[in-house]
Scaffold this motif. Structure first.
Motif, short mmCIF file in Angstrom:
data_model
loop_
_atom_site.label_atom_id
_atom_site.label_comp_id
_atom_site.label_asym_id
_atom_site.label_seq_id
_atom_site.Cartn_x
_atom_site.Cartn_y
_atom_site.Cartn_z
N SER A 42 -0.02 -10.33 0.74
CA SER A 42 -1.25 -10.30 -0.05
C SER A 42 -2.25 -9.30 0.52
N THR A 43 -2.30 -9.18 1.84
CA THR A 43 -3.18 -8.19 2.46
C THR A 43 -2.78 -6.79 2.05
N LEU A 44 -1.47 -6.53 2.03
CA LEU A 44 -0.99 -5.21 1.60
C LEU A 44 -1.36 -4.95 0.15
N LEU A 48 -3.73 -1.96 -1.32
CA LEU A 48 -3.34 -1.03 -2.38
C LEU A 48 -4.37 -1.00 -3.51
N LEU A 49 -5.04 -2.12 -3.73
CA LEU A 49 -6.05 -2.20 -4.78
C LEU A 49 -7.40 -1.62 -4.33
N GLY A 50 -7.53 -1.35 -3.03
CA GLY A 50 -8.78 -0.80 -2.52
C GLY A 50 -9.78 -1.85 -2.09
N PHE A 51 -9.38 -3.13 -2.08
CA PHE A 51 -10.29 -4.19 -1.66
C PHE A 51 -10.40 -4.26 -0.14
N ASN A 52 -9.36 -3.83 0.57
CA ASN A 52 -9.38 -3.76 2.03
C ASN A 52 -9.45 -2.31 2.46
N VAL A 73 -7.72 5.36 -9.11
CA VAL A 73 -6.38 4.77 -8.93
C VAL A 73 -6.21 3.54 -9.81
N ARG A 74 -7.24 2.69 -9.88
CA ARG A 74 -7.13 1.44 -10.65
C ARG A 74 -6.95 1.70 -12.14
N GLN A 75 -7.37 2.84 -12.63
CA GLN A 75 -7.13 3.17 -14.03
C GLN A 75 -5.65 3.35 -14.32
#
Length: 307
Positions: A42-44, A48-52, A73-75
């Motif tokens: 989940s951390t990975l 990847l989503l940019g939250f970390n 990236v999220r688009q």
């Protein structure tokens, strides 16, 4: 160009070291992210989503730097989280239209796309009901639909079969396979369920304690074993074991009653059939033995933990 590249990525939560020097390159296809609870999956995903933000190392996605270019990236990616994200007081149609508009679609395009993806995931006329009336399986389909509504190039799925019954699990996994095969979407499926990964994925990345402990194609990791064969007998399993041991073979019985036989050096499968013929036993099933994904996974964890 690789879709995702991680180079010595480390992530900390205060004093906790969640990712420890992860180096990966993902170019496409279906990839399983496998590991026990607390492995760092989940951390990975959140990284990847940019939250970390990585405390060390670099991460690029579609050639863009993360998390600096996270919005761009999220688009291009869709995310199906493990936890519920839908609003139970509205219908699936209203919820997905809203998601489409968040991605910049006008109302008409969002509505058209909403019905397209709801048809695709197999949600029928219930799409017009409030989601508080939905079963777990229906809610999972809506979560997958919202991840697809903007036609992403990359799909991140966190425990997509969570809470589903056996039939619902297979239906969900088959939809995911179809998305990857027909639409050419890169899929990363995070799970602690080996059968889910084996059903969908071409490649598997195994994690333990924030590190990658094994990475490879499923077909390579479960390749046929040299000089080992899998046998099923009509009857006489116990007596045939003794016959084979007398010929110098190593024999073990699997949980399903089949024999896994290692023939001595210089011998091949002919020894097995000649032994059966000479002792009056009948072989009903024969195949080269393979590593199971479970064996590979347990071996990888054991090797990393030094057991």
């Amino acid at each position: 160009m690789a879709v995702i590249t991680l180079d010595q990525v480390e992530v900390h939560y205060a004093d906790f070291h969640a990712l420890k020097g992860v180096t990966l390159e993902i170019g496409g296809g279906t990839v399983g992210l496998l590991g026990p609870n607390g492995a760092g999956k989940s951390t990975l995903m959140k990284t990847l989503l940019g939250f970390n933000r990585a405390s060390r190392g670099t991460l690029t996605m579609f050639g863009m730097s993360m998390p600096r270019q996270a919005l761009e990236v999220r688009q291009r990616l869709g995310y199906m989280p493990e936890r519920e994200v839908v609003s139970t007081t509205v219908s699936a149609v209203s919820f997905l239209c809203y998601c489409g508009e968040l991605f910049g679609m006008n109302r008409i395009d969002a509505l058209e796309r909403t019905h397209e993806v709801l048809n695709y995931v197999g949600l029928g006329e219930s799409r017009y009901r409030k989601m508080e009336t939905y079963s777990t399986g229906m809610l999972q389909r809506v979560k997958l639909a919202q991840a697809l509504v903007h036609d992403p190039e990359l799909l991140l799925l966190d425990e997509p079969t969570n809470g589903l019954d056996p039939d619902g699990r297979i239906e969900m996994l088959d939809v995911i396979k179809e998305v990857a095969a027909r639409r050419g979407v890169t899929v990363i499926l995070s799970s602690h369920l080996l059968p889910d990964v084996q059903h969908v994925c071409e490649r598997v990345i195994m994690m333990k304690g924030g590190m990658v402990v094994r990475d490879g194609k499923v077909s390579d990791l479960t390749a046929s074993l040299e000089a080992q064969y899998e046998l099923g007998l009509r009857e006489g399993v116990d007596t045939f074991q003794e016959v084979l041991r007398g010929k110098g073979c190593a024999v073990r019985v699997r949980h399903d009653g089949k024999l896994v036989v290692t023939v001595p050096e210089g011998a091949d499968e002919r020894l097995l059939f000649e032994s059966a013929l000479g002792s009056g036993h009948q072989i009903r099933h024969f195949a080269r033995a393979k590593h199971s994904l479970e064996e590979v996974f347990l071996d990888a964890l054991g090797a990393k933990m030094g057991v």
